[in-house]
Design a protein around this motif. Sequence first.
Motif, PDB file in Angstrom:
ATOM      1  N   LEU A  51       0.801  -1.221   0.000  1.00  0.00           N
ATOM      2  CA  LEU A  51       0.000   0.000   0.000  1.00  0.00           C
ATOM      3  C   LEU A  51       0.834   1.272   0.000  1.00  0.00           C
ATOM      4  O   LEU A  51       0.316   2.356  -0.282  1.00  0.00           O
ATOM      5  CB  LEU A  51      -0.915   0.020   1.227  1.00  0.00           C
ATOM      6  N   SER A  52       2.113   1.143   0.315  1.00  0.00           N
ATOM      7  CA  SER A  52       2.967   2.323   0.453  1.00  0.00           C
ATOM      8  C   SER A  52       2.931   3.256  -0.771  1.00  0.00           C
ATOM      9  O   SER A  52       2.769   4.473  -0.619  1.00  0.00           O
ATOM     10  CB  SER A  52       4.406   1.888   0.740  1.00  0.00           C
ATOM     11  N   TRP A  94       0.765   8.183  -4.057  1.00  0.00           N
ATOM     12  CA  TRP A  94      -0.166   8.521  -5.141  1.00  0.00           C
ATOM     13  C   TRP A  94      -1.263   9.440  -4.628  1.00  0.00           C
ATOM     14  O   TRP A  94      -1.609  10.445  -5.268  1.00  0.00           O
ATOM     15  CB  TRP A  94      -0.768   7.230  -5.703  1.00  0.00           C
ATOM     16  N   LEU A  95      -1.814   9.107  -3.456  1.00  0.00           N
ATOM     17  CA  LEU A  95      -2.866   9.919  -2.858  1.00  0.00           C
ATOM     18  C   LEU A  95      -2.362  11.324  -2.563  1.00  0.00           C
ATOM     19  O   LEU A  95      -3.058  12.322  -2.836  1.00  0.00           O
ATOM     20  CB  LEU A  95      -3.357   9.248  -1.572  1.00  0.00           C
ATOM     21  N   GLY A  96      -1.139  11.421  -2.009  1.00  0.00           N
ATOM     22  CA  GLY A  96      -0.593  12.725  -1.665  1.00  0.00           C
ATOM     23  C   GLY A  96      -0.430  13.621  -2.875  1.00  0.00           C
ATOM     24  O   GLY A  96      -0.747  14.823  -2.828  1.00  0.00           O
ATOM     25  N   MET A 114      10.263   2.099   2.032  1.00  0.00           N
ATOM     26  CA  MET A 114       8.930   2.682   2.184  1.00  0.00           C
ATOM     27  C   MET A 114       8.941   4.176   1.870  1.00  0.00           C
ATOM     28  O   MET A 114       8.025   4.695   1.226  1.00  0.00           O
ATOM     29  CB  MET A 114       8.414   2.453   3.610  1.00  0.00           C
ATOM     30  N   ALA A 115       9.981   4.875   2.317  1.00  0.00           N
ATOM     31  CA  ALA A 115      10.063   6.303   2.035  1.00  0.00           C
ATOM     32  C   ALA A 115      10.209   6.543   0.530  1.00  0.00           C
ATOM     33  O   ALA A 115       9.538   7.411  -0.042  1.00  0.00           O
ATOM     34  CB  ALA A 115      11.239   6.925   2.782  1.00  0.00           C
ATOM     35  N   LEU A 127       1.446  -1.812 -10.986  1.00  0.00           N
ATOM     36  CA  LEU A 127       2.784  -2.332 -11.292  1.00  0.00           C
ATOM     37  C   LEU A 127       3.781  -1.938 -10.207  1.00  0.00           C
ATOM     38  O   LEU A 127       4.564  -2.776  -9.733  1.00  0.00           O
ATOM     39  CB  LEU A 127       3.238  -1.801 -12.650  1.00  0.00           C
ATOM     40  N   LEU A 128       3.730  -0.689  -9.773  1.00  0.00           N
ATOM     41  CA  LEU A 128       4.677  -0.229  -8.767  1.00  0.00           C
ATOM     42  C   LEU A 128       4.393  -0.849  -7.401  1.00  0.00           C
ATOM     43  O   LEU A 128       5.328  -1.172  -6.654  1.00  0.00           O
ATOM     44  CB  LEU A 128       4.643   1.298  -8.667  1.00  0.00           C
ATOM     45  N   CYS A 129       3.126  -1.035  -7.069  1.00  0.00           N
ATOM     46  CA  CYS A 129       2.777  -1.694  -5.805  1.00  0.00           C
ATOM     47  C   CYS A 129       3.335  -3.115  -5.773  1.00  0.00           C
ATOM     48  O   CYS A 129       3.882  -3.560  -4.753  1.00  0.00           O
ATOM     49  CB  CYS A 129       1.266  -1.714  -5.625  1.00  0.00           C
TER      50      CYS A 129
END
Length: 560
Positions: free
Chosen positions: A452-453, A458-460, A492-493, A541-543
């Motif tokens: 989910l990271s 993406w949301l930000g 994660m960062a 793909l990135l997830c």
Amino acid sequence: MYQQVLDPVVNSLAWSAAVAAIPLLLLFVLLGVFKMTAWKASLISLAVSIAVAVLVYGMPIGQSLLAASEGAAFGFFPILWIVINAIWVYQMTVETGHFDVLRRSFSSISDDQRIQAIIITFSFGALLEALAGFGTPVAVTSVMLMALGFRPLKAAVLALVANTAPVAFGAMATPIITLGKVTELDFDTLGAMVGRQTPILAVFVPLALVAIVDGRRGMRAVWPAAVVCGVVFAVAQYATSNFLSVPLADVVASLASAAAVVALVRVWQPANTYTEVAEPAAVTTHTGPPPHGRSGGTGGSADLPEPDQNVEDARADVVKAYAPYGIIIGVFVICQIPAVKSLLDSATFAGNWPGLNVVDVNGDPSSMTKFTLNLLTTPGTQMLFAGVLTMVALKLSVSRAARAYWTTLHQLRWAILTVMAVLALAFVMNLSGQTITLGTFMAAAGGAFALLSPILGWLGVAVTGSDTSANSLFGALQVTAAYQAGLSDVLMAASNSSGGVLGKMVSPQNLAIAAAAVGLNGREGDIFRRVVLWSLGFLVLLCALTALQSSPVLSWMVPS
């Protein structure tokens, strides 16, 4: 003073997250389903976010309005300040007719629009992203495509989809520099990790651009050019970010990929050439005399001239046509010299936004109340200076340059309102705690957080339109969640920044810039519907990549 809360709805993080998501979901529904113009959708969503902040989170109405005012100010400076001056430079080249020369020069490389889309939106757009960022590549490359005969809607979609892989290293790696500051992780290590994620995306983006232009037929015909461009860009971005210089990653990658495609088309050409007929669009063509007396546009709002690759341009005209972009590169490079940058930084003023007093859940002052007015170091002012030099280089009178600036402001008027409203919405959601509630809820996923990271990043960016802002907002949260779940804090960062680049194309801020640039004000919803699946597809793909990098399968990709 207002202290943020995370779970104001019956002390439940889940229910609070559901309510906090309402303004953002409403914005996308109004754009994508109801086809509402972006400025109206943004103002309605802003009003809803203020209502949620006041009625649900208990934020005083005065503090919520002050948060909105800070966001609107940030939307104009530095973001719109960059875009306005970048479009002004373009308008001056149109005014003198040199943009037609540039168009013919690009056409001389290849008259196939599929290859033109790759070179302009991906390679040249990446160079603009490296130097300026903040919507500049979308604004400039979309109008360049229209000058080559692309339809306005397709030009906007191509510019948005292309503006992905380079974003994390944009504006001389400002997003990663910011990420390092808020997470207290090593900047070079973070850049190296991002350089092991976004290059994977870069391999596929040129193929996506070809698919947008000409579907499967186009991919079968010009896949060699798309693959060469993507692979060279990916290798160069990875190598530069890991072994040379993080800030120069996009500069090297963009130039290398463009050179590779140009070299390829000299020895290879697709079996068939694709060129579509441009449709009428409200774009401004030049009103002054064209170079060396050639006839040009009709002036005012008119159709773009038909491609005229057979015209022979004088070498002096070609040099002048490229001069604005050479000037931009030169100005930005000089301003990055430490001594020059330090001198320009003397005109930077920072302080808390008047009257805004917000502390986080731990009682510490929020860093988002600090407003920085970097008058000379902002790319917008540097772009303005480049514009003045362009005016001199193109021998444009002050009155004609001023008229071009007014044309730019008139063209961007609705985009200006939209961007300021969206950033006001973002600041209200951020300072009231709505966005932090959403992030904390996702961070509670434990080991599954690796999957989910990127979504958090993406949301930000979808909310703020900026990878830098998303890293400021969620960077520390990503590290905290990584510690709690036993995951790599660097991974994660970095995933926050890499995931954020995919939210760029669906950000209302960028949608408004793209729509204004191609003369489709009010049709942001149409553009959104054509890019959202690309955004979500790349995000999946990135997830998957991040999840594998957090597992023994690809853990070797994470720098120690």
